[in-house]
Design a protein around this motif. Structure first.
Motif, PDB file in Angstrom:
ATOM      1  N   SER A   1       0.832  -1.210   0.000  1.00  0.00           N
ATOM      2  CA  SER A   1       0.000   0.000   0.000  1.00  0.00           C
ATOM      3  C   SER A   1       0.864   1.256   0.000  1.00  0.00           C
ATOM      4  O   SER A   1       0.488   2.267  -0.600  1.00  0.00           O
ATOM      5  CB  SER A   1      -0.956  -0.020   1.183  1.00  0.00           C
TER       6      SER A   1
ATOM      7  N   PHE B   1      -4.549   8.155 -11.405  1.00  0.00           N
ATOM      8  CA  PHE B   1      -5.681   7.778 -10.568  1.00  0.00           C
ATOM      9  C   PHE B   1      -7.009   7.926 -11.331  1.00  0.00           C
ATOM     10  O   PHE B   1      -7.888   7.069 -11.250  1.00  0.00           O
ATOM     11  CB  PHE B   1      -5.690   8.654  -9.310  1.00  0.00           C
TER      12      PHE B   1
ATOM     13  N   HIS C   1      -9.603   4.996 -12.155  1.00  0.00           N
ATOM     14  CA  HIS C   1     -10.994   4.983 -11.731  1.00  0.00           C
ATOM     15  C   HIS C   1     -11.976   4.884 -12.877  1.00  0.00           C
ATOM     16  O   HIS C   1     -13.010   4.226 -12.748  1.00  0.00           O
ATOM     17  CB  HIS C   1     -11.309   6.172 -10.815  1.00  0.00           C
TER      18      HIS C   1
ATOM     19  N   PHE D   1     -11.874   1.237 -13.715  1.00  0.00           N
ATOM     20  CA  PHE D   1     -12.533   0.458 -12.669  1.00  0.00           C
ATOM     21  C   PHE D   1     -14.058   0.549 -12.823  1.00  0.00           C
ATOM     22  O   PHE D   1     -14.769  -0.447 -12.798  1.00  0.00           O
ATOM     23  CB  PHE D   1     -12.097   0.977 -11.286  1.00  0.00           C
TER      24      PHE D   1
ATOM     25  N   GLY E   1     -10.597   2.756   1.073  1.00  0.00           N
ATOM     26  CA  GLY E   1     -10.523   2.660  -0.402  1.00  0.00           C
ATOM     27  C   GLY E   1     -11.879   3.017  -0.978  1.00  0.00           C
ATOM     28  O   GLY E   1     -12.531   2.219  -1.644  1.00  0.00           O
ATOM     29  N   CYS E   2     -12.288   4.253  -0.729  1.00  0.00           N
ATOM     30  CA  CYS E   2     -13.681   4.648  -0.998  1.00  0.00           C
ATOM     31  C   CYS E   2     -13.963   4.964  -2.469  1.00  0.00           C
ATOM     32  O   CYS E   2     -15.122   5.057  -2.865  1.00  0.00           O
ATOM     33  CB  CYS E   2     -14.010   5.877  -0.156  1.00  0.00           C
TER      34      CYS E   2
ATOM     35  N   ASP F   1      -8.911   7.295   0.746  1.00  0.00           N
ATOM     36  CA  ASP F   1      -8.355   6.793  -0.525  1.00  0.00           C
ATOM     37  C   ASP F   1      -7.008   7.442  -0.780  1.00  0.00           C
ATOM     38  O   ASP F   1      -6.628   8.385  -0.083  1.00  0.00           O
ATOM     39  CB  ASP F   1      -9.313   7.031  -1.704  1.00  0.00           C
ATOM     40  N   LEU F   2      -6.338   6.943  -1.805  1.00  0.00           N
ATOM     41  CA  LEU F   2      -4.994   7.457  -2.110  1.00  0.00           C
ATOM     42  C   LEU F   2      -5.030   8.806  -2.801  1.00  0.00           C
ATOM     43  O   LEU F   2      -4.094   9.592  -2.724  1.00  0.00           O
ATOM     44  CB  LEU F   2      -4.241   6.449  -2.989  1.00  0.00           C
TER      45      LEU F   2
ATOM     46  N   CYS G   1      -5.036   9.264   2.181  1.00  0.00           N
ATOM     47  CA  CYS G   1      -4.067   8.562   3.040  1.00  0.00           C
ATOM     48  C   CYS G   1      -3.914   7.126   2.559  1.00  0.00           C
ATOM     49  O   CYS G   1      -4.704   6.641   1.753  1.00  0.00           O
ATOM     50  CB  CYS G   1      -4.543   8.565   4.500  1.00  0.00           C
ATOM     51  N   ASP G   2      -2.907   6.496   3.088  1.00  0.00           N
ATOM     52  CA  ASP G   2      -2.741   5.055   2.859  1.00  0.00           C
ATOM     53  C   ASP G   2      -3.627   4.350   3.879  1.00  0.00           C
ATOM     54  O   ASP G   2      -3.577   4.666   5.071  1.00  0.00           O
ATOM     55  CB  ASP G   2      -1.253   4.720   3.078  1.00  0.00           C
ATOM     56  N   MET G   3      -4.443   3.447   3.427  1.00  0.00           N
ATOM     57  CA  MET G   3      -5.398   2.846   4.355  1.00  0.00           C
ATOM     58  C   MET G   3      -4.748   1.942   5.412  1.00  0.00           C
ATOM     59  O   MET G   3      -5.419   1.489   6.339  1.00  0.00           O
ATOM     60  CB  MET G   3      -6.510   2.115   3.613  1.00  0.00           C
TER      61      MET G   3
ATOM     62  N   CYS H   1     -14.724  -2.358   0.174  1.00  0.00           N
ATOM     63  CA  CYS H   1     -15.491  -2.793  -0.985  1.00  0.00           C
ATOM     64  C   CYS H   1     -14.558  -2.816  -2.194  1.00  0.00           C
ATOM     65  O   CYS H   1     -14.154  -1.757  -2.707  1.00  0.00           O
ATOM     66  CB  CYS H   1     -16.667  -1.854  -1.223  1.00  0.00           C
ATOM     67  N   LEU H   2     -14.182  -3.991  -2.608  1.00  0.00           N
ATOM     68  CA  LEU H   2     -13.248  -4.201  -3.728  1.00  0.00           C
ATOM     69  C   LEU H   2     -11.951  -3.430  -3.500  1.00  0.00           C
ATOM     70  O   LEU H   2     -11.335  -2.929  -4.438  1.00  0.00           O
ATOM     71  CB  LEU H   2     -13.891  -3.777  -5.061  1.00  0.00           C
TER      72      LEU H   2
HETATM   73  N1  SAH Z   1     -14.789   1.079  -2.763  1.00  0.00           N
HETATM   74  C1  SAH Z   1     -14.980   1.749  -3.992  1.00  0.00           C
HETATM   75  C2  SAH Z   1     -13.726   1.791  -4.876  1.00  0.00           C
HETATM   76  C3  SAH Z   1     -13.073   0.473  -5.106  1.00  0.00           C
HETATM   77  S1  SAH Z   1     -11.639   0.604  -6.136  1.00  0.00           S
HETATM   78  C4  SAH Z   1     -16.137   1.119  -4.751  1.00  0.00           C
HETATM   79  O1  SAH Z   1     -16.467   0.015  -4.487  1.00  0.00           O
HETATM   80  O2  SAH Z   1     -16.681   1.815  -5.609  1.00  0.00           O
HETATM   81  C5  SAH Z   1     -10.398   0.369  -4.936  1.00  0.00           C
HETATM   82  C6  SAH Z   1     -10.014   1.666  -4.300  1.00  0.00           C
HETATM   83  O3  SAH Z   1      -9.068   1.381  -3.270  1.00  0.00           O
HETATM   84  C7  SAH Z   1      -9.345   2.610  -5.237  1.00  0.00           C
HETATM   85  O4  SAH Z   1      -9.968   3.835  -5.216  1.00  0.00           O
HETATM   86  C8  SAH Z   1      -7.930   2.676  -4.743  1.00  0.00           C
HETATM   87  O5  SAH Z   1      -7.345   3.919  -4.952  1.00  0.00           O
HETATM   88  C9  SAH Z   1      -8.129   2.402  -3.289  1.00  0.00           C
HETATM   89  N2  SAH Z   1      -6.898   1.961  -2.641  1.00  0.00           N
HETATM   90  C10 SAH Z   1      -6.067   0.998  -3.016  1.00  0.00           C
HETATM   91  N3  SAH Z   1      -5.033   0.923  -2.176  1.00  0.00           N
HETATM   92  C11 SAH Z   1      -5.202   1.873  -1.246  1.00  0.00           C
HETATM   93  C12 SAH Z   1      -4.471   2.281  -0.122  1.00  0.00           C
HETATM   94  N4  SAH Z   1      -3.336   1.695   0.231  1.00  0.00           N
HETATM   95  N5  SAH Z   1      -4.940   3.261   0.595  1.00  0.00           N
HETATM   96  C13 SAH Z   1      -6.088   3.899   0.279  1.00  0.00           C
HETATM   97  N6  SAH Z   1      -6.841   3.537  -0.773  1.00  0.00           N
HETATM   98  C14 SAH Z   1      -6.397   2.552  -1.521  1.00  0.00           C
END
Ligand code: SAH
Length: 423
Positions: free
Chosen positions: A232, A246, A250, A253, A285-286, A303-304, A314-316, A332-333
């Motif tokens: 991460s 990014f 997105h 994604f 990871g919103c 989120d990053l 931030c880093d989660m 969520c994913l």
């Molecule tokens: N939860 C959202 C987005 C999922 S995509 C949804 O379901 O719609 C995965 C997300 O996790 C991405 O936005 C990515 O940037 C974030 N992510 C991945 N690694 C991360 C980290 N270390 N810290 C924060 N966010 C992170």
């Protein structure tokens, strides 16, 4: 009507008569005792009968394709390779018993007396027969079939028609198909699709847009792979260096998940709407903050990179929240990165005891669900429910039971990276 022929030649008739005679007379003892002269007489009679039969067969209606007609699957299955090597007319013109007879020689002239074209009586011959059978009585100019216009027209005009062997005909069809597919693939994927009617100026715009789209898809796949294959912290650095990446990620994604029949984030929203609005939520990871914008709860969105002002960048693995300050943590994913243990320990830290950890993850990432659940359990959770019913994603609910148990690595947490295929 039948141009297969192959029954006229005397040697062949003789051989055929022998073949027919043999099995018929073998069981009857007295035949072997018959005088030689009478046997020859019998043979001559049989030969004459055969020739008469043969002549009449030329005016017979076409036979429906039998097991040796060459059209059916069973030909290749049952006759196998050996069957294929037999001259075509043997398999077509003769009835099964006679066809298997070794006495039928290839290359025999046809009923009309014209030299038989040889193994041509393959698909082309068959088709001709089918066409003529489909004609209305007395209709002397059949409509040329789509697949075989030159042949049919040539024949109708009385011109000599170049005839192909079955193999040549098959190859020709295969080549035609290949050409067609090649064109389709090139047109469909790259530039041709729906562009043929456009003026040149618009066409170049469309082409550029398509090329850009392909480039973006490639970049999305690359970034996605980086997120799954690195820690991460490394992912955070990647986006710091290249924030534009990014947005590309997105878009890709959203496109991928948009193809699914259901987006798991909607399930989570549904769940939260059914719980008290007073519950504090942390969305790890919103992305574009769908949860925060869809529920009345207080939602911390991490989120990053910030796609919206609601996002805390931030880093989660290290979120700016106090210990035991939230009721629900959501992934969520978003279980990306190679340091999932660290990330889930962080979720445990911010959750109050008894709080809920919700995970939705791509189904194909799980090699061993039991090992995954057991590993999460080691981090101070217990499984409450799991939903493996969706072919695209699985969902898990855990509740926090306590602190993560101290210990070594947890191989059950190593989920497969979710890599997208080039389309
Ligand atoms: N939860 C959202 C987005 C999922 S995509 C949804 O379901 O719609 C995965 C997300 O996790 C991405 O936005 C990515 O940037 C974030 N992510 C991945 N690694 C991360 C980290 N270390 N810290 C924060 N966010 C992170």
């Amino acid at each position: 009507m039948f141009d297969e022929g192959g029954w006229n030649k005397e040697d062949d008739g003789e051989a055929l008569s022998q073949a027919l005679l043999r099995p018929r007379h073998r069981p009857a003892q007295h035949c072997t005792l018959a005088p030689r002269g009478s046997l020859q007489k019998q043979r001559r009679q049989l030969l004459a009968t055969l020739q008469r039969l043969e002549a009449s067969s030329c005016t017979d209606p076409p036979q429906s394709p039998g097991p040796l007609s060459g059209d059916s699957e069973s030909e290749s299955d049952s006759a196998g390779r050996a069957g294929r090597k037999q001259p075509r007319k043997q398999r077509q013109g003769l009835k099964p018993r006679a066809a298997s007879s070794p006495g039928v020689a290839p290359g025999a002239p046809s009923c009309s007396g014209a030299p038989h074209p040889g193994p041509e009586a393959g698909p082309a011959g068959r088709r001709r027969r089918k066409d003529s059978a489909a004609e209305a009585p007395g209709d002397s100019t059949p409509a040329p079939s789509k697949e075989q216009p030159s042949r049919e027209l040539g024949a109708a005009a009385g011109r000599p028609v170049p005839l192909l062997t079955r193999k040549q005909w098959r190859n020709k069809q295969k080549n035609k198909r290949r050409q067609k597919n090649k064109f389709k693939a090139g047109a469909g994927q790259d530039v041709g699709q729906g562009t043929s009617a456009l003026p040149a100026s618009e066409l170049s715009g469309v082409l550029r847009a398509r090329m850009e789209e392909r480039l973006q898809s490639a970049r999305f796949r690359y970034i996605n792979q980086q997120l799954y294959m690195s820690s991460s912290q490394e992912a955070a650095q990647l986006f710091q260096r290249d924030p534009a990446a990014f947005a590309i990620y997105h878009r890709g994604f959203a496109r991928q998940v948009g193809r699914w029949p259901e987006n798991p984030v909607h399930r989570i929203i549904q769940y939260l709407r059914g719980r008290p609005a007073s519950l504090v939520v942390a969305d790890f990871g919103c992305g574009d903050c769908k949860i925060a914008t869809s529920v009345r709860n207080k939602v911390h969105s991490f989120d990053l990179v910030a796609l919206s002002p609601r996002v805390t960048v931030c880093d989660m693995a290290k979120v700016p929240l106090a210990d035991e300050s939230v009721d629900v943590t959501v992934f969520c994913l978003a279980l990306m990165g190679t340091n999932l243990q660290e990330i889930l320990e962080e979720a445990n830290r911010v959750l109050r005891p008894g709080g809920t950890l919700k995970v939705a993850e791509v189904a194909s990432r799980f090699a061993d669900i039991r090992a995954f659940v057991s590993a999460v359990t080691q981090l101070g959770f217990q499984i409450v429910s799991k939903d493996l019913g969706n072919p695209f994603f699985y969902m898990f609910d855990f509740s926090k039971t306590g602190q993560p148990r101290a210990g070594g690595s947890l191989p059950g947490l190593a989920l497969r990276p979710c890599l997208y295929k080039k389309r």
